[in-house]
Design a protein around this motif. Structure first.
Motif, short mmCIF file in Angstrom:
data_model
loop_
_atom_site.label_atom_id
_atom_site.label_comp_id
_atom_site.label_asym_id
_atom_site.label_seq_id
_atom_site.Cartn_x
_atom_site.Cartn_y
_atom_site.Cartn_z
N MET A 1 -3.27 -2.24 8.20
CA MET A 1 -2.60 -2.75 7.03
C MET A 1 -1.86 -1.62 6.32
O MET A 1 -0.83 -1.86 5.71
N GLU A 2 -2.37 -0.43 6.42
CA GLU A 2 -1.75 0.71 5.75
C GLU A 2 -0.31 0.92 6.19
O GLU A 2 0.53 1.28 5.39
N ASP A 3 -0.02 0.71 7.47
CA ASP A 3 1.30 0.99 8.01
C ASP A 3 2.28 -0.17 7.90
O ASP A 3 3.46 0.00 8.16
N SER A 4 1.80 -1.33 7.51
CA SER A 4 2.70 -2.48 7.42
C SER A 4 3.53 -2.40 6.15
O SER A 4 3.06 -1.91 5.12
N LEU A 5 4.75 -2.87 6.23
CA LEU A 5 5.62 -2.86 5.06
C LEU A 5 5.31 -4.01 4.12
O LEU A 5 5.27 -3.84 2.92
N GLY A 6 5.09 -5.20 4.69
CA GLY A 6 4.92 -6.38 3.85
C GLY A 6 3.50 -6.90 3.76
O GLY A 6 3.15 -7.57 2.81
N GLY A 7 2.69 -6.62 4.74
CA GLY A 7 1.33 -7.13 4.72
C GLY A 7 0.89 -7.65 6.07
O GLY A 7 1.36 -7.18 7.10
N LEU A 8 0.02 -8.62 6.04
CA LEU A 8 -0.62 -9.12 7.25
C LEU A 8 -0.42 -10.62 7.37
O LEU A 8 -0.57 -11.35 6.39
N GLU A 9 -0.06 -11.06 8.57
CA GLU A 9 0.04 -12.49 8.87
C GLU A 9 -0.90 -12.78 10.03
O GLU A 9 -0.83 -12.13 11.07
N LEU A 10 -1.81 -13.74 9.84
CA LEU A 10 -2.77 -14.10 10.88
C LEU A 10 -2.47 -15.50 11.40
O LEU A 10 -2.38 -16.45 10.63
N ASP A 11 -2.35 -15.61 12.71
CA ASP A 11 -2.16 -16.91 13.36
C ASP A 11 -3.53 -17.41 13.80
O ASP A 11 -4.13 -16.88 14.72
N ALA A 33 -5.68 -6.49 1.03
CA ALA A 33 -4.22 -6.61 0.96
C ALA A 33 -3.76 -6.58 -0.49
O ALA A 33 -2.81 -5.87 -0.84
N ARG A 34 -4.42 -7.32 -1.34
CA ARG A 34 -4.04 -7.37 -2.76
C ARG A 34 -4.20 -6.01 -3.41
O ARG A 34 -3.37 -5.62 -4.23
N GLU A 35 -5.27 -5.28 -3.06
CA GLU A 35 -5.47 -3.94 -3.62
C GLU A 35 -4.32 -3.01 -3.27
O GLU A 35 -4.01 -2.10 -4.02
N ARG A 36 -3.71 -3.21 -2.12
CA ARG A 36 -2.63 -2.36 -1.63
C ARG A 36 -1.24 -2.92 -1.95
O ARG A 36 -0.24 -2.38 -1.52
N GLY A 37 -1.20 -4.03 -2.68
CA GLY A 37 0.07 -4.65 -3.03
C GLY A 37 0.77 -5.28 -1.83
O GLY A 37 1.99 -5.41 -1.82
N LYS A 38 -0.01 -5.69 -0.84
CA LYS A 38 0.54 -6.29 0.38
C LYS A 38 0.29 -7.80 0.36
O LYS A 38 -0.61 -8.30 -0.29
N GLY A 70 12.97 -11.61 1.39
CA GLY A 70 13.21 -11.27 0.00
C GLY A 70 12.04 -11.56 -0.91
O GLY A 70 12.05 -11.15 -2.07
N ASP A 71 11.02 -12.26 -0.44
CA ASP A 71 9.84 -12.52 -1.26
C ASP A 71 9.05 -11.23 -1.40
O ASP A 71 8.99 -10.42 -0.49
N THR A 72 8.41 -11.05 -2.54
CA THR A 72 7.57 -9.88 -2.73
C THR A 72 6.13 -10.26 -2.49
O THR A 72 5.67 -11.31 -2.95
N PRO A 73 5.35 -9.43 -1.79
CA PRO A 73 3.97 -9.77 -1.49
C PRO A 73 3.13 -10.05 -2.72
O PRO A 73 2.37 -10.98 -2.75
N ALA A 74 3.27 -9.25 -3.77
CA ALA A 74 2.42 -9.43 -4.95
C ALA A 74 2.66 -10.79 -5.59
O ALA A 74 1.72 -11.46 -5.99
N ALA A 75 3.90 -11.21 -5.68
CA ALA A 75 4.20 -12.52 -6.28
C ALA A 75 3.72 -13.65 -5.40
O ALA A 75 3.24 -14.66 -5.88
N ASN A 76 3.83 -13.50 -4.09
CA ASN A 76 3.46 -14.57 -3.18
C ASN A 76 1.97 -14.71 -3.01
O ASN A 76 1.49 -15.75 -2.62
N ASP A 77 1.21 -13.67 -3.26
CA ASP A 77 -0.22 -13.69 -3.01
C ASP A 77 -1.01 -14.21 -4.20
O ASP A 77 -2.20 -14.42 -4.12
N ALA A 78 -0.34 -14.43 -5.32
CA ALA A 78 -1.04 -14.93 -6.50
C ALA A 78 -1.42 -16.39 -6.28
O ALA A 78 -0.60 -17.18 -5.83
N PRO A 79 -2.67 -16.77 -6.62
CA PRO A 79 -3.06 -18.16 -6.46
C PRO A 79 -2.23 -19.07 -7.36
O PRO A 79 -1.94 -18.73 -8.50
#
Length: 96
Positions: A1-11, A33-38, A70-79
């Protein structure tokens, strides 16, 4: 997760069984992920995963579709108060 730009997607489409250990792993990954802003997105989930998330009321904690460009991870991860499911509905799912 450290090296990803946007975060993690799991199928999780191929997951036939998921219990509380799997849920705890997903919750830990989401927290990291949330702690890292991903972002942390669950791509198509299987019926087993969908049922577990629904029965434990954890479904609103997870995005269940990939982020739009164009979505930001922090905004998208909020419940969300009324999260949308993959089919666009906001109604809770019930096991069949």
């Amino acid at each position: 997760m450290e090296d990803s730009l946007g975060g993690l997607e799991l199928d999780l489409a191929g997951v036939d069984f998921c219990d509380c250990s799997g849920l705890n792993a997903l919750l830990r990954l989401r927290h990291q992920a949330r702690e890292r802003g991903k972002g942390f997105v669950l791509l198509p989930t299987s019926p087993a995963v969908e049922m577990l998330l629904s029965l434990t009321s954890a479904l609103p904690l997870f995005r269940t579709e990939p982020a739009e460009p164009g979505d930001t991870p922090a905004a998208n991860d909020a419940p969300a108060a009324h999260p949308a499911h993959r089919d666009g509905s906001t109604e809770p799912t019930t096991p069949t």
